[in-house]
Design a protein around this motif. Sequence first.
Motif, PDB file in Angstrom:
ATOM      1  N   UNK A  76       0.836  -1.203   0.000  1.00  0.00           N
ATOM      2  CA  UNK A  76       0.000   0.000   0.000  1.00  0.00           C
ATOM      3  C   UNK A  76       0.863   1.242   0.000  1.00  0.00           C
ATOM      4  N   UNK A  77       0.387   2.276  -0.657  1.00  0.00           N
ATOM      5  CA  UNK A  77       1.092   3.549  -0.661  1.00  0.00           C
ATOM      6  C   UNK A  77       0.830   4.265   0.657  1.00  0.00           C
ATOM      7  N   UNK A  78       1.711   5.212   0.975  1.00  0.00           N
ATOM      8  CA  UNK A  78       1.582   5.914   2.243  1.00  0.00           C
ATOM      9  C   UNK A  78       0.478   6.951   2.212  1.00  0.00           C
ATOM     10  N   UNK A 102       2.944   9.880  -3.975  1.00  0.00           N
ATOM     11  CA  UNK A 102       2.965   8.733  -3.075  1.00  0.00           C
ATOM     12  C   UNK A 102       4.277   7.992  -3.237  1.00  0.00           C
ATOM     13  N   UNK A 103       4.613   7.187  -2.257  1.00  0.00           N
ATOM     14  CA  UNK A 103       5.852   6.422  -2.330  1.00  0.00           C
ATOM     15  C   UNK A 103       5.609   5.011  -1.820  1.00  0.00           C
ATOM     16  N   UNK A 104       6.070   4.033  -2.582  1.00  0.00           N
ATOM     17  CA  UNK A 104       5.971   2.637  -2.160  1.00  0.00           C
ATOM     18  C   UNK A 104       6.958   2.423  -1.016  1.00  0.00           C
ATOM     19  N   UNK A 105       6.423   2.053   0.159  1.00  0.00           N
ATOM     20  CA  UNK A 105       7.270   1.914   1.343  1.00  0.00           C
ATOM     21  C   UNK A 105       8.038   0.596   1.377  1.00  0.00           C
ATOM     22  N   UNK A 163      -0.458   8.005 -13.007  1.00  0.00           N
ATOM     23  CA  UNK A 163      -1.759   8.061 -13.695  1.00  0.00           C
ATOM     24  C   UNK A 163      -2.332   9.430 -13.357  1.00  0.00           C
ATOM     25  N   UNK A 164      -3.334   9.487 -12.441  1.00  0.00           N
ATOM     26  CA  UNK A 164      -3.802  10.799 -11.989  1.00  0.00           C
ATOM     27  C   UNK A 164      -2.754  11.480 -11.110  1.00  0.00           C
ATOM     28  N   UNK A 165      -2.093  10.680 -10.277  1.00  0.00           N
ATOM     29  CA  UNK A 165      -1.048  11.161  -9.388  1.00  0.00           C
ATOM     30  C   UNK A 165       0.266  10.452  -9.718  1.00  0.00           C
ATOM     31  N   UNK A 166       1.269  10.731  -8.922  1.00  0.00           N
ATOM     32  CA  UNK A 166       2.609  10.202  -9.176  1.00  0.00           C
ATOM     33  C   UNK A 166       3.031   9.312  -8.019  1.00  0.00           C
ATOM     34  N   UNK A 167       3.650   8.186  -8.338  1.00  0.00           N
ATOM     35  CA  UNK A 167       4.145   7.259  -7.327  1.00  0.00           C
ATOM     36  C   UNK A 167       5.627   7.016  -7.534  1.00  0.00           C
ATOM     37  N   UNK A 168       6.417   7.175  -6.485  1.00  0.00           N
ATOM     38  CA  UNK A 168       7.821   6.766  -6.522  1.00  0.00           C
ATOM     39  C   UNK A 168       7.863   5.296  -6.119  1.00  0.00           C
ATOM     40  N   UNK A 169       8.003   4.440  -7.107  1.00  0.00           N
ATOM     41  CA  UNK A 169       8.051   3.002  -6.845  1.00  0.00           C
ATOM     42  C   UNK A 169       9.383   2.570  -6.278  1.00  0.00           C
ATOM     43  N   UNK A 224       4.648  -5.469 -11.318  1.00  0.00           N
ATOM     44  CA  UNK A 224       3.440  -5.259 -10.537  1.00  0.00           C
ATOM     45  C   UNK A 224       2.577  -4.101 -11.002  1.00  0.00           C
ATOM     46  N   UNK A 225       2.939  -3.438 -12.087  1.00  0.00           N
ATOM     47  CA  UNK A 225       2.186  -2.276 -12.555  1.00  0.00           C
ATOM     48  C   UNK A 225       0.787  -2.669 -13.030  1.00  0.00           C
TER      49      UNK A 225
END
Length: 573
Positions: free
Chosen positions: A4-6, A69-72, A441-447, A467-468
């Motif tokens: 889960x993202x933070x 968001x960032x993948x923890x 997508x709508x937002x940005x994630x640092x994987x 996992x995308x």
Amino acid sequence: MKKNFTGTRNPIIRRCLPSILAIVLGLCALTGCGGSSSGGGAHGSSGKQLSYEDAETELDALLTKIRVDEVQDPAMDIYTDEVSVADTLADISTFPFTVEGSGEINIEIAAPSEFTGESPDDWLNVIAKKFNDSGAKIDGKSVSVTVRKMASGEVVTYMTDGGYRPDVYIPSNYALGEMLRSEGIGVETLADRIAGNTAGMLIKKDVYDSFKEKYGEATVSSVLEATLAGDLTFAYSNPYTSATGLNILTAMLYSFDPENPLSDQASSKLLEYQKKSPPVAYTTGILRTQAAKGVINAMVMEEQAYINQPELKDFVFIPAGIRHDHPVYTFDYVSKDKRAAAELFTEFCLSDESQKLATEKGFNRRDEYEGQDTGLDGAGYRAAQRVWKKNKNGGRPIIAVFVADVSGSMEGDPLRSLRESLVNSSSYISEDNYVGFVSYSDDVTINLPIERFDAKQRAYFSGEVKGLTARGGTATYDAVLVAARMMLDKKQEVPDAKMMLFVLSDGEQNRGYNLDRIVPVIEGLNIPVYTIGYNYSDSSELDELSEINEAASIKANTEDVVNHLRNLFSVEM
């Protein structure tokens, strides 16, 4: 499984926020920036030419409007086997047939683009069609040819690592045939030449006279000397795919050490040269674009291409390296009937009528040039490629972030292709480089934060890519800004590194900042953005993003993108 993202703002932004809030208000008043817009049109171009420092300040201001968001706990792929070269090769069908035969005896010919492209680069296509219409027969059986358009170096890769078996191979020069021989493939020569040509160097006319006055005759050695002195900006193409690139590379190594072009002395001088030269070009098309924009004033090119491209009229051509006479090869696995057909077609190519057409197409123009023998055999040319690969970045590591579009339109084949091609082609990224991964997508994630691309980071990278999943809109330029900030932070730790950003997407931005709004920032930071379009539309936005700092933009379908990524990473990473 992806964690889960933070749901909280990225630490990059939290750390910068207290010091830039006051700046933001002033910048917004001057530039008209507002909140992120789903329509993408709320952010007009600032119209400013920013210094590096101002671009970084603007970057941090823009980041305050982006949710990150960032993948923890990144997923680690521990099950992927070692990727072989064969795993990175797309299906051979991604290289198109330009002529198709239907005879009872039909042979397949692999030949490069100077023969198999659009007019005037279509000599072999024209000859093949005439041959197919000629009614040629062997023992009462009709004979025809099928032509596959394929770069000379790609044929070698597909034959040695992918199991491809054409009946006839017509490379630009004999070095490619010798490389196949060195790999144990039974190569048989049908003709040493069917269309004469020379490789060489182009120098812009407005610098050629001053160059000659200072350095004398234009040779590979004098061009390298002038480049090291800052008097020329000389660029060449990928020696793994381009016959011209390989030819000039070996001529360079020979100029560094004529006694042994593969010596430590030659290798160290190539390393010194690469520190000051422009990056090796992904394609010769990029060389032409860079020359037209004044980014470079000297480059490699074949004479036939030079003659037929009006945009190169302001350059002077200097022949160099071995000749490009397009030898004709068949192989010991070819049947007796097909070999006879290959001989018949070769004779047809050498007829007076065919040779007259070759001359009209720009070939057969410099017979007096004998070529420069570097003394290398097939294994030597292979070794030269390895010397280049080791030294191509001038001893400097690379900081790279891969930015992947996971918007809803990527669902299905585009995302499947992105996952597969990115995982497989990442085997071409050196472990000396630093790599991070971002999705949007709508937002940005640092994987994946940027770290050295060792076995552990590679496993995390593979796990996150695999996992995308696709959903939502397309905030491309928000993601580009987040990746830029990541690279700037990492560069504080690795100050001599070069920065590269790779964007993989299928279409236009429709969320967040628009292209005009980020152009001054990316331009000021001097970060090259390489773009790869999956099933891409007619929009030019990805092209424009790459053009900011002269990087490659690839329009790839979901089948051939793996080849493009493999070649791009071989050159740049």
